[in-house]
Design a protein around this motif. Structure first.
Motif, PDB file in Angstrom:
ATOM      1  N   PHE A  35      24.979  57.761  46.215  1.00 26.21           N
ATOM      2  CA  PHE A  35      25.061  57.236  44.855  1.00 26.21           C
ATOM      3  C   PHE A  35      26.505  57.035  44.398  1.00 26.21           C
ATOM      4  CE2 PHE A  35      20.603  57.710  44.608  1.00 26.21           C
ATOM      5  CZ  PHE A  35      20.177  56.999  43.493  1.00 26.21           C
ATOM      6  N   LYS A  36      27.438  57.771  44.984  1.00 23.95           N
ATOM      7  CA  LYS A  36      28.842  57.592  44.624  1.00 23.95           C
ATOM      8  C   LYS A  36      29.408  56.276  45.145  1.00 23.95           C
ATOM      9  CE  LYS A  36      30.399  62.300  43.743  1.00 23.95           C
ATOM     10  NZ  LYS A  36      31.261  63.437  44.178  1.00 23.95           N
ATOM     11  N   LYS A  37      28.656  55.595  45.988  1.00 24.61           N
ATOM     12  CA  LYS A  37      29.056  54.261  46.407  1.00 24.61           C
ATOM     13  C   LYS A  37      28.861  53.253  45.275  1.00 24.61           C
ATOM     14  CE  LYS A  37      27.746  54.904  51.295  1.00 24.61           C
ATOM     15  NZ  LYS A  37      26.863  54.398  52.382  1.00 24.61           N
ATOM     16  N   TYR A  38      27.999  53.629  44.319  1.00 25.45           N
ATOM     17  CA  TYR A  38      27.638  52.704  43.249  1.00 25.45           C
ATOM     18  C   TYR A  38      28.073  53.168  41.859  1.00 25.45           C
ATOM     19  CZ  TYR A  38      24.587  50.804  46.876  1.00 25.45           C
ATOM     20  OH  TYR A  38      24.108  50.259  48.050  1.00 25.45           O
ATOM     21  N   PHE A  39      28.272  54.478  41.695  1.00 23.90           N
ATOM     22  CA  PHE A  39      28.620  55.035  40.398  1.00 23.90           C
ATOM     23  C   PHE A  39      29.850  55.925  40.518  1.00 23.90           C
ATOM     24  CE2 PHE A  39      24.015  54.358  40.379  1.00 23.90           C
ATOM     25  CZ  PHE A  39      23.845  53.608  39.214  1.00 23.90           C
ATOM     26  N   SER A  40      30.572  56.069  39.428  1.00 24.11           N
ATOM     27  CA  SER A  40      31.746  56.936  39.427  1.00 24.11           C
ATOM     28  C   SER A  40      31.326  58.398  39.564  1.00 24.11           C
ATOM     29  CB  SER A  40      32.533  56.751  38.132  1.00 24.11           C
ATOM     30  OG  SER A  40      31.790  57.239  37.026  1.00 24.11           O
ATOM     31  N   SER A  41      32.224  59.202  40.071  1.00 24.62           N
ATOM     32  CA  SER A  41      31.944  60.627  40.252  1.00 24.62           C
ATOM     33  C   SER A  41      31.620  61.294  38.928  1.00 24.62           C
ATOM     34  CB  SER A  41      33.152  61.321  40.895  1.00 24.62           C
ATOM     35  OG  SER A  41      33.405  60.808  42.183  1.00 24.62           O
ATOM     36  N   GLU A  42      32.226  60.819  37.839  1.00 23.75           N
ATOM     37  CA  GLU A  42      32.008  61.413  36.524  1.00 23.75           C
ATOM     38  C   GLU A  42      30.582  61.215  36.035  1.00 23.75           C
ATOM     39  OE1 GLU A  42      34.593  59.445  37.308  1.00 23.75           O
ATOM     40  OE2 GLU A  42      36.052  61.089  37.435  1.00 23.75           O
ATOM     41  N   MET A  43      29.901  60.205  36.548  1.00 24.10           N
ATOM     42  CA  MET A  43      28.543  59.928  36.097  1.00 24.10           C
ATOM     43  C   MET A  43      27.503  60.769  36.816  1.00 24.10           C
ATOM     44  SD  MET A  43      28.434  55.780  35.633  1.00 24.10           S
ATOM     45  CE  MET A  43      26.716  55.824  35.127  1.00 24.10           C
ATOM     46  N   ILE A  44      27.872  61.342  37.944  1.00 25.71           N
ATOM     47  CA  ILE A  44      26.893  62.019  38.793  1.00 25.71           C
ATOM     48  C   ILE A  44      27.011  63.533  38.695  1.00 25.71           C
ATOM     49  CG2 ILE A  44      26.105  62.335  41.167  1.00 25.71           C
ATOM     50  CD1 ILE A  44      27.070  59.469  41.726  1.00 25.71           C
ATOM     51  N   ARG A  45      25.880  64.178  38.474  1.00 21.09           N
ATOM     52  CA  ARG A  45      25.821  65.630  38.459  1.00 21.09           C
ATOM     53  C   ARG A  45      24.812  66.089  39.509  1.00 21.09           C
ATOM     54  NH1 ARG A  45      28.893  64.277  34.666  1.00 21.09           N
ATOM     55  NH2 ARG A  45      28.533  64.531  32.446  1.00 21.09           N
ATOM     56  N   VAL A  46      25.095  67.217  40.129  1.00 18.17           N
ATOM     57  CA  VAL A  46      24.190  67.780  41.125  1.00 18.17           C
ATOM     58  C   VAL A  46      23.721  69.143  40.626  1.00 18.17           C
ATOM     59  CG1 VAL A  46      23.906  68.535  43.519  1.00 18.17           C
ATOM     60  CG2 VAL A  46      25.350  66.561  42.982  1.00 18.17           C
ATOM     61  N   SER A  47      22.438  69.355  40.642  1.00 18.44           N
ATOM     62  CA  SER A  47      21.842  70.567  40.081  1.00 18.44           C
ATOM     63  C   SER A  47      22.513  71.847  40.553  1.00 18.44           C
ATOM     64  CB  SER A  47      20.352  70.614  40.438  1.00 18.44           C
ATOM     65  OG  SER A  47      19.774  71.830  40.025  1.00 18.44           O
ATOM     66  N   HIS A 100      20.758  67.036  48.891  1.00 21.06           N
ATOM     67  CA  HIS A 100      21.506  66.696  47.686  1.00 21.06           C
ATOM     68  C   HIS A 100      22.910  66.175  48.017  1.00 21.06           C
ATOM     69  CE1 HIS A 100      22.497  70.875  48.647  1.00 21.06           C
ATOM     70  NE2 HIS A 100      23.617  70.733  47.961  1.00 21.06           N
ATOM     71  N   VAL A 101      23.487  66.686  49.093  1.00 22.96           N
ATOM     72  CA  VAL A 101      24.813  66.238  49.513  1.00 22.96           C
ATOM     73  C   VAL A 101      24.768  64.780  49.945  1.00 22.96           C
ATOM     74  CG1 VAL A 101      26.697  66.597  51.142  1.00 22.96           C
ATOM     75  CG2 VAL A 101      25.476  68.570  50.203  1.00 22.96           C
ATOM     76  N   LYS A 102      23.765  64.434  50.727  1.00 19.04           N
ATOM     77  CA  LYS A 102      23.626  63.068  51.216  1.00 19.04           C
ATOM     78  C   LYS A 102      23.338  62.083  50.083  1.00 19.04           C
ATOM     79  CE  LYS A 102      21.879  64.462  55.781  1.00 19.04           C
ATOM     80  NZ  LYS A 102      20.758  64.365  56.741  1.00 19.04           N
ATOM     81  N   VAL A 103      22.476  62.505  49.170  1.00 21.05           N
ATOM     82  CA  VAL A 103      22.119  61.618  48.061  1.00 21.05           C
ATOM     83  C   VAL A 103      23.313  61.424  47.132  1.00 21.05           C
ATOM     84  CG1 VAL A 103      20.616  61.336  46.047  1.00 21.05           C
ATOM     85  CG2 VAL A 103      19.685  62.241  48.184  1.00 21.05           C
TER      86      VAL A 103
END
Length: 280
Positions: free
Chosen positions: A258-270, A251-254
Motif C-alpha cells: 500500500f505504500k506504493k500508492y499512499f504516503s507513509s503518514e496515511m497508513i497505520r498498522v494495528s 501485515h508487513v507485506k500489505v
C-alpha cells in the motif's frame, strides 16, 4: 438466518478502554450487544459475552434502549474530572446494525454527543447506513475530533461472501466511504482483517480516505491469533486456496504494497501504531 431481537436497559454505555484500545482511547461505546452481520472471523465470538450466551453469534441482538440517556449522564460525570474522553464506537458490535434504521439508538447517541461532545470519537462500522447520519457527524466535528472508519477487508465480493456473507456488500461500503469523505469528514478504510484482494485494491480507495488501517487475524484478534485459530480461520483459508494469505507477517507485506500508492503518514498498522497519530 433468523435473529432474536430484544430491548434492554443497560447499566451503563461507556466502558473503560482495555486491551488494544488502552492506548489513547479512554472508553468504548457499544449501542448494541450482539451483531447481525455475523462475520465468521469476528473475535467477539470467542469473548465471554458470546461463549456463555447459549445462542449462536449472529442470531441474537440486544438494543440498549437507554443508551443516549446513559451517555448524557456518564459524560457529564466524566467531565467533572476534567480528563480527556476519547471514545471508540464500537468494539464488540457494529453501531449501524440493520435494526438501527428503525431503532435509531446510534443516531440518538450522536445527537446527545453534539450537546455533550467527547474529545475524540472514532466510529467503526461496516454499515452503509452511516450516511444517514452525515448531518449529525458534520455538526459533531465542529465540537470535537471525529474519525469515521469503515471496514473494507477486501475489494473482492466473492471473498467477502466466504468470510462475511451477511455483512453489507463491498461496493455499498465504498460508496458510503466516498460520501462521508466528500462531506468533509475524516475517513479511514479499515482493512481489518486483511482478506485476499486484487492488485487494484489501493486504487479503489484512492481519493476517498485520509487514513488506511491494516490489521490481520494474526495480530488483531486480541490474543495474538489464538482466537482466530479457535474459530477455524487457518482451515477456512486453506479450504478456499488462500493459505498464503494467512501468515504471521502478512501485515508487513500489505503495508509495503500500500505504500506504493499512499504516503507513509496515511497508513497505520494495528500492531505498531498508536492512537495519538490521529490527533495530528
Amino acid at each position: 438466518m433468523g435473529i432474536e431481537i430484544k430491548e434492554i436497559l443497560a447499566k451503563n454505555i461507556l466502558t473503560e478502554a482495555k486491551g488494544y484500545l488502552d492506548v489513547g482511547y479512554t472508553h468504548s461505546l457499544n449501542p448494541y450487544s450482539g451483531c447481525a452481520f455475523a462475520c465468521r472471523y469476528c473475535y467477539v465470538r470467542e469473548m465471554p459475552i458470546q461463549r456463555f450466551k447459549g445462542i449462536l453469534w449472529g442470531e441474537w441482538l440486544e438494543i440498549k434502549a437507554n443508551a443516549a440517556e446513559n451517555y448524557r449522564k456518564e459524560i457529564i460525570k466524566l467531565r467533572k474530572k476534567k480528563n480527556p474522553v476519547n471514545i471508540f464506537m464500537s468494539s464488540a458490535t457494529d453501531p449501524y446494525q440493520p435494526i438501527e434504521r428503525k431503532a435509531e439508538i446510534t443516531r440518538g447517541i450522536l445527537e446527545e454527543m453534539i450537546e455533550n461532545p467527547p474529545d475524540f470519537l472514532q466510529i467503526q462500522t461496516r454499515g452503509p447506513l452511516i450516511t444517514r447520519d452525515i448531518d449529525l457527524i458534520v455538526k459533531l466535528k465542529e465540537k470535537c475530533k471525529v474519525l469515521v472508519s469503515i471496514t473494507i477487508e477486501t475489494d473482492r465480493e466473492d471473498i467477502k461472501q466466504i468470510f462475511a456473507p451477511y455483512a453489507p456488500g463491498i461496493n455499498l461500503r465504498l460508496k458510503a466511504l466516498k460520501e462521508v469523505h466528500e462531506a468533509g469528514i475524516m475517513t479511514q478504510a479499515s482493512i481489518s482483517p486483511v482478506l485476499p484482494f486484487t492488485p487494484e485494491f489501493p486504487k479503489v480507495l484512492d481519493g476517498i480516505v485520509d487514513h488506511i488501517w491494516i490489521d490481520t487475524l494474526s495480530i488483531g484478534d486480541g490474543a495474538m491469533g489464538k482466537r482466530s485459530e479457535r474459530l477455524g480461520m487457518p482451515k477456512l483459508f486453506e479450504e478456499h486456496g488462500h493459505s498464503g494469505w494467512y501468515e504471521n507477517n502478512l501485515h508487513v507485506k500489505v503495508e509495503k504494497y500500500f505504500k506504493k500508492y499512499f504516503s507513509s503518514e496515511m497508513i497505520r498498522v494495528s500492531k505498531n501504531e498508536a492512537f495519538t497519530r490521529f490527533q495530528a
